[in-house]
Scaffold this motif. Structure first.
Motif, mmCIF file in Angstrom:
data_model
loop_
_atom_site.group_PDB
_atom_site.id
_atom_site.type_symbol
_atom_site.label_atom_id
_atom_site.label_comp_id
_atom_site.label_asym_id
_atom_site.label_seq_id
_atom_site.Cartn_x
_atom_site.Cartn_y
_atom_site.Cartn_z
ATOM 1 N N PRO A 104 0.824 -1.209 0.000
ATOM 2 C CA PRO A 104 0.000 0.000 0.000
ATOM 3 C C PRO A 104 0.854 1.254 0.000
ATOM 4 O O PRO A 104 1.910 1.309 0.630
ATOM 5 C CB PRO A 104 -0.787 -0.123 1.309
ATOM 6 C CG PRO A 104 0.138 -0.894 2.213
ATOM 7 C CD PRO A 104 0.902 -1.834 1.332
ATOM 8 N N TRP A 150 -3.370 6.171 -1.329
ATOM 9 C CA TRP A 150 -4.652 5.622 -1.777
ATOM 10 C C TRP A 150 -4.469 4.616 -2.902
ATOM 11 O O TRP A 150 -5.432 4.200 -3.545
ATOM 12 C CB TRP A 150 -5.572 6.761 -2.242
ATOM 13 C CG TRP A 150 -4.950 7.673 -3.256
ATOM 14 C CD1 TRP A 150 -4.202 8.781 -3.011
ATOM 15 C CD2 TRP A 150 -4.999 7.549 -4.673
ATOM 16 N NE1 TRP A 150 -3.787 9.361 -4.188
ATOM 17 C CE2 TRP A 150 -4.270 8.640 -5.225
ATOM 18 C CE3 TRP A 150 -5.610 6.640 -5.540
ATOM 19 C CZ2 TRP A 150 -4.109 8.824 -6.598
ATOM 20 C CZ3 TRP A 150 -5.452 6.829 -6.908
ATOM 21 C CH2 TRP A 150 -4.717 7.905 -7.418
ATOM 22 N N ARG A 168 -0.864 -4.110 11.175
ATOM 23 C CA ARG A 168 -1.406 -3.448 9.990
ATOM 24 C C ARG A 168 -0.924 -4.144 8.726
ATOM 25 O O ARG A 168 0.185 -4.699 8.697
ATOM 26 C CB ARG A 168 -0.989 -1.980 9.962
ATOM 27 C CG ARG A 168 -1.547 -1.163 11.119
ATOM 28 C CD ARG A 168 -0.838 0.164 11.241
ATOM 29 N NE ARG A 168 -1.006 0.982 10.054
ATOM 30 C CZ ARG A 168 -2.012 1.830 9.866
ATOM 31 N NH1 ARG A 168 -2.946 1.955 10.802
ATOM 32 N NH2 ARG A 168 -2.091 2.555 8.780
ATOM 33 N N LEU A 188 -8.282 -2.134 5.890
ATOM 34 C CA LEU A 188 -8.051 -0.795 6.429
ATOM 35 C C LEU A 188 -9.058 -0.476 7.528
ATOM 36 O O LEU A 188 -10.198 -0.927 7.485
ATOM 37 C CB LEU A 188 -8.197 0.257 5.321
ATOM 38 C CG LEU A 188 -7.079 0.396 4.295
ATOM 39 C CD1 LEU A 188 -7.475 1.444 3.259
ATOM 40 C CD2 LEU A 188 -5.762 0.772 4.936
ATOM 41 N N GLU A 194 -9.446 5.147 7.865
ATOM 42 C CA GLU A 194 -8.508 5.143 6.744
ATOM 43 C C GLU A 194 -9.252 4.947 5.428
ATOM 44 O O GLU A 194 -8.918 5.572 4.413
ATOM 45 C CB GLU A 194 -7.469 4.046 6.934
ATOM 46 C CG GLU A 194 -6.509 4.294 8.082
ATOM 47 C CD GLU A 194 -5.516 3.169 8.251
ATOM 48 O OE1 GLU A 194 -4.310 3.456 8.263
ATOM 49 O OE2 GLU A 194 -5.944 2.003 8.370
ATOM 50 N N GLN A 195 -10.266 4.084 5.433
ATOM 51 C CA GLN A 195 -11.064 3.898 4.227
ATOM 52 C C GLN A 195 -11.748 5.190 3.819
ATOM 53 O O GLN A 195 -11.771 5.554 2.643
ATOM 54 C CB GLN A 195 -12.103 2.789 4.442
ATOM 55 C CG GLN A 195 -11.529 1.391 4.429
ATOM 56 C CD GLN A 195 -12.611 0.322 4.407
ATOM 57 O OE1 GLN A 195 -13.797 0.622 4.404
ATOM 58 N NE2 GLN A 195 -12.202 -0.930 4.391
ATOM 59 N N SER A 216 -2.204 0.946 -4.482
ATOM 60 C CA SER A 216 -1.348 -0.206 -4.228
ATOM 61 C C SER A 216 -0.316 -0.252 -5.345
ATOM 62 O O SER A 216 -0.603 0.125 -6.488
ATOM 63 C CB SER A 216 -2.150 -1.509 -4.196
ATOM 64 O OG SER A 216 -2.647 -1.838 -5.478
ATOM 65 N N ARG A 232 0.423 -8.978 7.172
ATOM 66 C CA ARG A 232 0.473 -7.957 8.219
ATOM 67 C C ARG A 232 1.884 -7.794 8.787
ATOM 68 O O ARG A 232 2.643 -8.744 8.888
ATOM 69 C CB ARG A 232 -0.508 -8.290 9.337
ATOM 70 C CG ARG A 232 -1.961 -8.332 8.855
ATOM 71 C CD ARG A 232 -2.926 -8.653 9.979
ATOM 72 N NE ARG A 232 -4.295 -8.785 9.501
ATOM 73 C CZ ARG A 232 -5.159 -7.780 9.375
ATOM 74 N NH1 ARG A 232 -4.767 -6.560 9.692
ATOM 75 N NH2 ARG A 232 -6.381 -7.984 8.928
ATOM 76 N N TYR A 269 -7.165 -3.014 0.829
ATOM 77 C CA TYR A 269 -8.229 -2.063 1.129
ATOM 78 C C TYR A 269 -9.203 -2.618 2.167
ATOM 79 O O TYR A 269 -9.649 -1.904 3.069
ATOM 80 C CB TYR A 269 -8.986 -1.714 -0.149
ATOM 81 C CG TYR A 269 -10.203 -0.856 0.073
ATOM 82 C CD1 TYR A 269 -10.085 0.512 0.281
ATOM 83 C CD2 TYR A 269 -11.477 -1.420 0.102
ATOM 84 C CE1 TYR A 269 -11.201 1.304 0.499
ATOM 85 C CE2 TYR A 269 -12.592 -0.637 0.326
ATOM 86 C CZ TYR A 269 -12.462 0.717 0.522
ATOM 87 O OH TYR A 269 -13.568 1.493 0.750
#
Length: 256
Positions: A109, A112, A216, A152, A156-157, A114, A211, A149
């Motif tokens: 990521p 906004w 995250r 998130l 954040e989304q 990837s 992750r 996505y």
């Protein structure tokens, strides 16, 4: 010699203030960045242009909004427990490509979007060859991107959605904002993301998030192939990708 006037802010501090402002994704317009950094507009614009020329800042040509650039991303990944995600994931890409015969992708990521960090082709004659290292897509477009996505946090989304929706309308007419929301919800329910006929007709993909030590999503593994090769092996692909993702995560557990 008298000490320096505390009201004078050095060039380095001004640059740091601008970068710190950009770490809040809500601050993406020149006026907001300048106000948050407590700098005048002309000084802020000059610093942004200099940072952009060095790759630390990017400016969207359509919206005119600023965001952190690839050099910041590179620094971030260099400091995450001293890990090289690409090196750690490379064996997984090779194993998956050999096992399933299709294209296996490592995505990361960035703002906004990837970014394709690495990929490995299998031996199946019909390849998903529309992606290359360095290619970018809006978050949610493509299986690996959707996997990123879907995990998130809600705030954040909400931050990335305006830019993502704008790109969907312009470049991916088959994939509307409601379709993205539905696909993300399915991914959260299943534990893996699957998309068909979005990036290219008759082609699809399946992906899972990887992750970092803080929990995250730091990357995603995905397989891209003909729709029928994805749909007919959904369970097997999902399990294999999940196993590889967990192995990558375990590789840095001692460093966490």
């Amino acid at each position: 010699m008298s000490s320096q006037d505390p009201t004078i802010v050095s060039a380095t501090k001004k640059t740091c203030r601008v970068l710190a402002a950009l770490s809040d994704r809500r601050l993406c317009r020149l006026t907001d960045i300048a106000r948050n950094a407590a700098l005048d507009m002309s000084t802020t614009l000059r610093i942004l242009k200099e940072l952009e020329s060095e790759g630390f800042v990017e400016r969207d040509p359509v919206s005119k909004e600023y965001m952190l650039g690839p050099q910041v991303y590179a620094l971030h990944h260099a400091m995450v427990a001293g890990l090289d995600v690409r090196s750690l994931a490379r064996p997984a890409l090779i194993r998956l490509a050999r096992r399933f015969g299709d294209t296996v992708i490592l995505s990361v990521p960035m703002g906004w979007e990837s970014v394709c960090l690495d990929l490995c082709f299998g031996d199946y004659p019909i390849r998903a060859n529309y992606l290359e290292v360095g290619s970018r897509r809006p978050l949610g477009v493509g299986a690996g991107s959707l996997a990123l996505y879907s995990v998130l946090a809600e705030n954040e989304q909400r931050t990335v959605l305006p830019m993502v929706h704008q790109r969907l309308t312009a470049r991916y007419p088959r994939f509307s904002a409601p379709a993205l929301d539905a696909a993300a919800q399915r991914a959260r329910e299943r534990g893996h993301a699957m998309l068909l006929d979005v990036v290219q007709e008759k082609m699809g993909g399946l992906g899972v998030a990887v992750r970092g030590p803080d929990g995250r999503a730091i990357a995603a593994l995905s397989v891209a192939a003909l729709n029928e090769r994805i749909e007919s092996r959904e369970g097997e692909l999902a399990q294999a990708l999940a196993v590889e993702a967990r192995q990558i995560e375990q590789a840095w557990m001692p460093h966490a």
